[in-house]
Enzyme design. Sequence first.
Site, PDB file in Angstrom:
ATOM      1  N   ASP A 110      42.468  43.783  40.534  1.00 21.61           N
ATOM      2  CA  ASP A 110      41.128  43.292  40.191  1.00 21.61           C
ATOM      3  C   ASP A 110      41.065  41.773  40.362  1.00 21.61           C
ATOM      4  OD1 ASP A 110      38.523  43.479  39.264  1.00 21.61           O
ATOM      5  OD2 ASP A 110      39.112  43.271  37.163  1.00 21.61           O
ATOM      6  N   GLU A 136      38.887  38.438  44.542  1.00 23.60           N
ATOM      7  CA  GLU A 136      37.943  37.946  45.575  1.00 23.60           C
ATOM      8  C   GLU A 136      38.439  36.678  46.277  1.00 23.60           C
ATOM      9  OE1 GLU A 136      37.081  39.075  42.507  1.00 23.60           O
ATOM     10  OE2 GLU A 136      36.479  40.961  43.419  1.00 23.60           O
ATOM     11  N   ASP A 172      31.420  45.765  38.945  1.00 26.10           N
ATOM     12  CA  ASP A 172      30.719  45.769  37.661  1.00 26.10           C
ATOM     13  C   ASP A 172      29.237  46.135  37.772  1.00 26.10           C
ATOM     14  OD1 ASP A 172      33.166  45.029  36.773  1.00 26.10           O
ATOM     15  OD2 ASP A 172      32.665  42.924  36.457  1.00 26.10           O
TER      16      ASP A 172
HETATM   17  C1  GLC Z   1      36.367  42.852  35.761  1.00 25.54           C
HETATM   18  C2  GLC Z   1      36.454  44.264  36.329  1.00 25.54           C
HETATM   19  C3  GLC Z   1      36.256  45.267  35.225  1.00 25.54           C
HETATM   20  C4  GLC Z   1      37.292  45.031  34.128  1.00 25.54           C
HETATM   21  C5  GLC Z   1      37.179  43.606  33.617  1.00 25.54           C
HETATM   22  C6  GLC Z   1      38.264  43.274  32.610  1.00 25.54           C
HETATM   23  O1  GLC Z   1      35.090  42.580  35.330  1.00 25.54           O
HETATM   24  O2  GLC Z   1      35.527  44.447  37.360  1.00 25.54           O
HETATM   25  O3  GLC Z   1      36.367  46.566  35.734  1.00 25.54           O
HETATM   26  O4  GLC Z   1      37.084  45.935  33.088  1.00 25.54           O
HETATM   27  O5  GLC Z   1      37.289  42.695  34.694  1.00 25.54           O
HETATM   28  O6  GLC Z   1      39.512  43.424  33.166  1.00 25.54           O
END
Ligand code: GLC
Length: 782
Positions: free
Chosen positions: A390, A393, A494
Amino acid sequence: MLKKVVPWGKVLSYKKQKDELILEGEKESLKIEVINDKIVRFHFSKDKNWKHNYSFAIEKDLSKKDLDFEEKSSEIIIKTKFLKINVCKENGKIVLFDSQGNLILSDYKDLGYGRFKDKVFSFKKMGEEKAFLGLGEKVGDLNKKGKKLVNWNTDDPHHYPNKDPLYQTHPFFLAWTPERSYGIFFDNTYRSYFNMGEESDDYYYFYADGGELDYYFIYGPTPKEVVENYTYLTGRYYMPPIWALGYQQSKWGYSEAEKVLEIAKNFREKDIPCDVMYFDIDHMDEFRVFTNDPIRFSNMGEFIQKLNEIGFKVVPIVDPGVKKDVNFEIYREGIEKDYFCKKSTGEIFIGYVWPGECAFPDFAREDVRDWWGKKQEKIINMGVSGVWDDMNEPSSFPHPFEPISKSLEKNNTFWGQFSDHEEEIFYEKTFPKDVVHGKNKEFIHDEIHNVYGLLMVKASFEGWKKAKPNIRPLIITRAGFSGIQKYSVVWTGDNKSWWEHLYMSLPMLQNLSISGIPFVGADVGGFGENCTPELFARWIELGIFYPFLRNHSELNSRPQEPWAFSKEVEDISRKYIKMRYRLIPYLYSLFWEAKERGIPPLRSLILEFPEDQEAIHNEDEFMLGSNLLIAPIYREGAKARSVYLPQGVWYDFWNKKAYQGPCYISYYAPLDTIPLFLKEGSIIPLWEEQNFVGEKSQEILELMVVPGEGKFIYYEDDGISWNYEEGEYNLIEFINTGKTLEVRYLYKGYKSERGKFRINVNSVEKIIEIEDNGESKVIEYS
Ligand code: GLC
């Protein structure tokens, strides 16, 4: 825009050099390569140096065909079996025809290649193109004709209808015409822009802020063939671990191990199937990557084992930001070995993510990717079954967690206007412009930004393969670039618990699928804000047809497990999640098609009905494979909708009523019903219901056979290892003649527990067994 661009001009001379044709212009030149009879590469140099002699997206050595060309007085003509390409000597204009001489695509005037400062452009004449599809993860309509889009991987949780860009970059589009679809892959990782007829009816164009104009023309003529050829270039997904097709549960805010275990046990007690539990950032020790909280998530190995014992796999989150803390081993090591991204001044770039100040690994370096892969072993050895990458980007919050500046809020779109002010916006939520990458600092951030996520995921995947050479992982990512499908699932980040976002997932997932990524899904129930019972019911009904099925929501949002709403919603969830588990052998076979040909399981109608001019207007429906048509309800309070059924006979899944397409029907769908149709002749392999994949041995495979003519290839293997790559799999062909069903092995390399098929047609059940000698067994069913 048009007026600023300087065209590359006259072709002064040409020469054939090995398999390439080099056309020399005044200042700039063009290299043409025929990859195969349907794929041709056009690579323009900047000042004749062809610097772009590598690709982040195309990782295999492309063999080339010998190039067949001739010179005429005014043009140079290149021919392949399916294409004729004319290059005008006077102005460098390129025009492509099919082998019968029908026009497919033409440059717009002399602007097939042009430059403005460092930006490289290609303008094309708008012809018969009725739709532009693909282009990765975009909000808005399925058809991007008339739109302008920009690619710059961006962490933005506000997916408003005009929000662009988001987390991924896919500079590839499929231009659909009923007769001659084609695609273009612009192999350029810089910020890129696509104006698909927004500026003019007469032309469309794409450009990038840097790098070279290096693109592949990809011929169909059907949309499926375009996707097949595009994924031939950029790669295809492997067979997923079969349990990854099950239902998956996640939430940011499962704050301790006991809570996760309690949720998992609830699934079993409530008889709702589930295969995977996720650990979000809650599990880490002050958000340090690859660690776990010593109190709330202690004894991880033991705990994961407990989950495994009741049939759950575990996938933890991994963020690239490494907490700046001299006592943290990974930070210390990264500093000692000089593995972090630096600014051009030589100092380490420090950004801000969940742990506060962070350094970021330079994934453009192979040694850094190897190091990261090795560090990942720590969590792999604790028993996790995959990795969730995650914030890649890469996301870095404005310093220090300040609200984003007004310029970004105001400018909801990043479309380039060539103004300096606009440039600033791009760097507000990520690394500054002056970060450099690579062992010899050979890349500027503008070139690496869009592939940072891809390179992180590559590190995860390769690290996994070294640690567990014969177990397939479930890797999922938020950021990516073309080719990400070789490594990972893509989920759409998100979204929110809004009806609009349930709807948005339909075109978004269709376009991601067309962009070569088969394993896609949106957070079911929505990530941000609070889901309502009705929205959850409708979303789970739809979500079971997403290739990737995960319920995930943000910290502090209301509980979103299937039982968290009402008895009615719980019952609906159970019914549909069980149905998903029945469909897994069908879906798994579709993944084989994706692995072999790149054809995604989730399909826009035009992939299946390429000549149907009505299909393109129905982005609110899609197909799962060639047999199931899904038309979800996406409005609050709605109990009916109109459904478009293309050519052929269609059967209502619930009551078996037949409809003759093409037609529009009005369909009544109370809360527990999703409009779902089976195509005539369908054969759908089904499993018995179970709580998790592997709970039951599934010795007998049920076949749902629908009247009519049809064919299906069923694929099976052990579902977990890479042995299928050595030939350990089976392919079984089913042919439905409308009266009989013929079954035979096309290939047998895997010793399966199955061998029997229970055919279920017109409520009659028959069992057949087949031998692996290639002979067919025929069963009469009518
Ligand atoms: C980002 C991710 C989300 C996750 C959050 C905390 O916003 O897209 O899925 O729950 O980070 O890790």
